[in-house]
Scaffold this active site. Structure first.
Site, mmCIF file in Angstrom:
data_model
loop_
_atom_site.group_PDB
_atom_site.id
_atom_site.type_symbol
_atom_site.label_atom_id
_atom_site.label_comp_id
_atom_site.label_asym_id
_atom_site.label_seq_id
_atom_site.Cartn_x
_atom_site.Cartn_y
_atom_site.Cartn_z
ATOM 1 N N GLN A 89 47.165 33.304 31.727
ATOM 2 C CA GLN A 89 48.450 33.876 32.147
ATOM 3 C C GLN A 89 49.642 33.137 31.545
ATOM 4 O OE1 GLN A 89 47.334 33.909 36.576
ATOM 5 N NE2 GLN A 89 48.650 35.702 36.360
ATOM 6 N N CYS A 128 49.603 39.822 41.607
ATOM 7 C CA CYS A 128 49.334 38.974 40.445
ATOM 8 C C CYS A 128 50.640 38.750 39.695
ATOM 9 C CB CYS A 128 48.315 39.677 39.549
ATOM 10 S SG CYS A 128 47.861 38.730 38.078
ATOM 11 N N HIS A 141 39.864 36.111 42.150
ATOM 12 C CA HIS A 141 40.951 36.725 41.386
ATOM 13 C C HIS A 141 41.319 35.846 40.180
ATOM 14 C CE1 HIS A 141 45.040 38.802 41.124
ATOM 15 N NE2 HIS A 141 45.192 37.731 40.367
#
Ligand code: NI
Length: 172
Positions: free
Chosen positions: A52, A99, A141
């Protein structure tokens, strides 16, 4: 301290398989973890995976707020390097997820309730523990990010996917 740019859904770095970390104690990984902690705190978020922040390595961090733990335990900031998850039983529960790579959105995802986690921490020490409920959900996750999986890809009903602000509206 550095706050890193967060990749959003669609960026190729979120779609690939991240590389295992060779040396968890290297200065490069220490810097990455410190920057991830700063980035997660700034966002704010409760979990963050290295892809990310545009780094395709198997590193995740998370910190489950006390009020969201079902086991009544305090979960301080946890660093997982090269994590492996084992599903412990067939129990699955649905829960809402968000998210940082899909800002403003939320969706309902069914996930196994109880898992075992094996990983290395930032000191290179072995971690081996069980997690359940929301804690287990957060770990799954974040670890999904290491395999190019975003939570909408786990959803069975896209009717339960949308913008947080819109989903709290009451139909007249
Ligand atoms: Ni995420």
């Amino acid at each position: 301290m550095a706050i890193l740019k967060i990749a959003r859904m669609g960026h190729p770095v979120l779609m690939g398989i991240a590389e295992p970390v060779g040396d968890p104690t290297s200065p490069e990984i220490a810097r990455l973890i410190n920057d991830m902690v700063d980035t997660m705190a700034d966002a704010p978020g409760i979990g963050l995976a290295a892809p990310q922040v545009h780094v395709a390595k198997r590193v995740v961090i998370y910190m489950v707020p006390e009020e969201r733990t079902s086991d009544g335990e305090d979960h301080p900031l946890t660093v997982l390097i090269n994590p492996e998850i084992t599903i412990l039983d067939d129990t699955v529960e649905e829960g809402g997820e968000g998210c940082l790579s899909l800002p403003g959105m939320t969706g309902v995802v069914a996930r196994p309730t109880r898992i075992r986690v094996q990983a290395l921490d930032h000191l290179g020490q072995e971690l081996d523990y069980e997690a359940e409920g929301f804690h287990a959900r957060v770990i799954q996750h974040e670890c999904d990010h290491l395999d190019g999986i975003l939570y909408p890809m786990r959803m069975s009903d896209l009717g339960q996917f949308g913008y947080v602000e819109e989903m709290t509206q009451v139909q007249e």
